[in-house]
Write an enzyme that holds these catalytic residues in place. Sequence first.
Site, PDB file in Angstrom:
ATOM      1  N   ARG A  38       0.827  -1.222   0.000  1.00  0.00           N
ATOM      2  CA  ARG A  38       0.000   0.000   0.000  1.00  0.00           C
ATOM      3  C   ARG A  38       0.862   1.274   0.000  1.00  0.00           C
ATOM      4  O   ARG A  38       0.388   2.356  -0.353  1.00  0.00           O
ATOM      5  CB  ARG A  38      -0.928  -0.034   1.224  1.00  0.00           C
ATOM      6  CG  ARG A  38      -2.046   1.024   1.232  1.00  0.00           C
ATOM      7  CD  ARG A  38      -3.040   0.699   2.324  1.00  0.00           C
ATOM      8  NE  ARG A  38      -4.151   1.615   2.466  1.00  0.00           N
ATOM      9  CZ  ARG A  38      -4.350   2.396   3.537  1.00  0.00           C
ATOM     10  NH1 ARG A  38      -3.501   2.376   4.549  1.00  0.00           N
ATOM     11  NH2 ARG A  38      -5.407   3.189   3.609  1.00  0.00           N
ATOM     12  N   ILE A  64      -7.873   7.350   0.166  1.00  0.00           N
ATOM     13  CA  ILE A  64      -7.633   5.932  -0.106  1.00  0.00           C
ATOM     14  C   ILE A  64      -8.392   5.202   0.994  1.00  0.00           C
ATOM     15  O   ILE A  64      -8.327   5.576   2.163  1.00  0.00           O
ATOM     16  CB  ILE A  64      -6.126   5.585  -0.109  1.00  0.00           C
ATOM     17  CG1 ILE A  64      -5.886   4.082  -0.346  1.00  0.00           C
ATOM     18  CG2 ILE A  64      -5.411   6.023   1.168  1.00  0.00           C
ATOM     19  CD1 ILE A  64      -4.403   3.712  -0.539  1.00  0.00           C
ATOM     20  N   SER A  65      -9.154   4.170   0.624  1.00  0.00           N
ATOM     21  CA  SER A  65     -10.008   3.494   1.597  1.00  0.00           C
ATOM     22  C   SER A  65      -9.171   2.733   2.622  1.00  0.00           C
ATOM     23  O   SER A  65      -8.010   2.425   2.405  1.00  0.00           O
ATOM     24  CB  SER A  65     -10.942   2.522   0.891  1.00  0.00           C
ATOM     25  OG  SER A  65     -11.533   3.123  -0.229  1.00  0.00           O
ATOM     26  N   GLN A  66      -9.860   2.394   3.709  1.00  0.00           N
ATOM     27  CA  GLN A  66      -9.254   1.596   4.775  1.00  0.00           C
ATOM     28  C   GLN A  66      -9.003   0.182   4.222  1.00  0.00           C
ATOM     29  O   GLN A  66      -9.891  -0.391   3.583  1.00  0.00           O
ATOM     30  CB  GLN A  66     -10.304   1.550   5.880  1.00  0.00           C
ATOM     31  CG  GLN A  66      -9.892   0.931   7.154  1.00  0.00           C
ATOM     32  CD  GLN A  66     -11.016   1.084   8.180  1.00  0.00           C
ATOM     33  OE1 GLN A  66     -11.983   1.832   7.956  1.00  0.00           O
ATOM     34  NE2 GLN A  66     -10.899   0.390   9.282  1.00  0.00           N
TER      35      GLN A  66
END
Length: 218
Positions: A38, A64-66
Amino acid sequence: MSDEADETAERKMQFLFALRSKGVTDARVLTAMEKVDRGPFIRGYFAERAYEDMPLPIACGQTISQPSVVGLMTQALKVSARDKVLEVGTGSGYQAAILSLLARRVYTVDRHKRLVQDATEIFNGLDLTNIIALTADGSFGLPDQAPFDRIIVTAAAEDPPGPLLAQLKIGGIMVVPVGQSDAVQRLIRVTRHESGFEYDELRPVRFVPLVEGLGRDG
Ligand code: SAH
């Protein structure tokens, strides 16, 4: 092992542990998430928090998503190796990179040209050649490439957009957060059958809104 290698291994273990403890149990999804670092998808100040299970700011005022939400959405999408997938909301490109390891081809669109450019650079650097990233208003889907086996929307719509439902194959699945942008939304899985659409409510989520038209930078 060197201290640095030790630290990387430890960080990876914690990252995967957090995913599992939040319900990401699908082995293919976990393997894909183990492979896609990530880190490169987050630039600047927040980069050092890349391995924490939290959403983080990216360019153009987006997020940015979890990771656990990425994992749960990917799992709910039940992607197979032959699938052609559409993602609406490229953002950092992280979700698309994970999908690219699970699917045959991934089309990903964002209304911000800059995000598409940055993500494309990362995809090229990682040699993820089965992702096609385009600047477009994804609420209309991608008619030229339709129909899709799978569609994932990573921005919240008030209702599942009609054009996206229309671009789903029979037997296809779409995962989409639904609800007002300033409230907690519901993650919905839509399955298209011969006879119509089946809706499953999965869990509460919080996403940035699906916005009409292109961003001012694109
Ligand atoms: N999936 C991303 C996170 C997405 S954040 C990741 O893995 O990082 C939501 C994204 O949806 C934002 O980048 C936003 O620009 C985009 N978006 C919002 N409305 C859109 C629309 N109508 N068409 C395409 N993209 C849209």
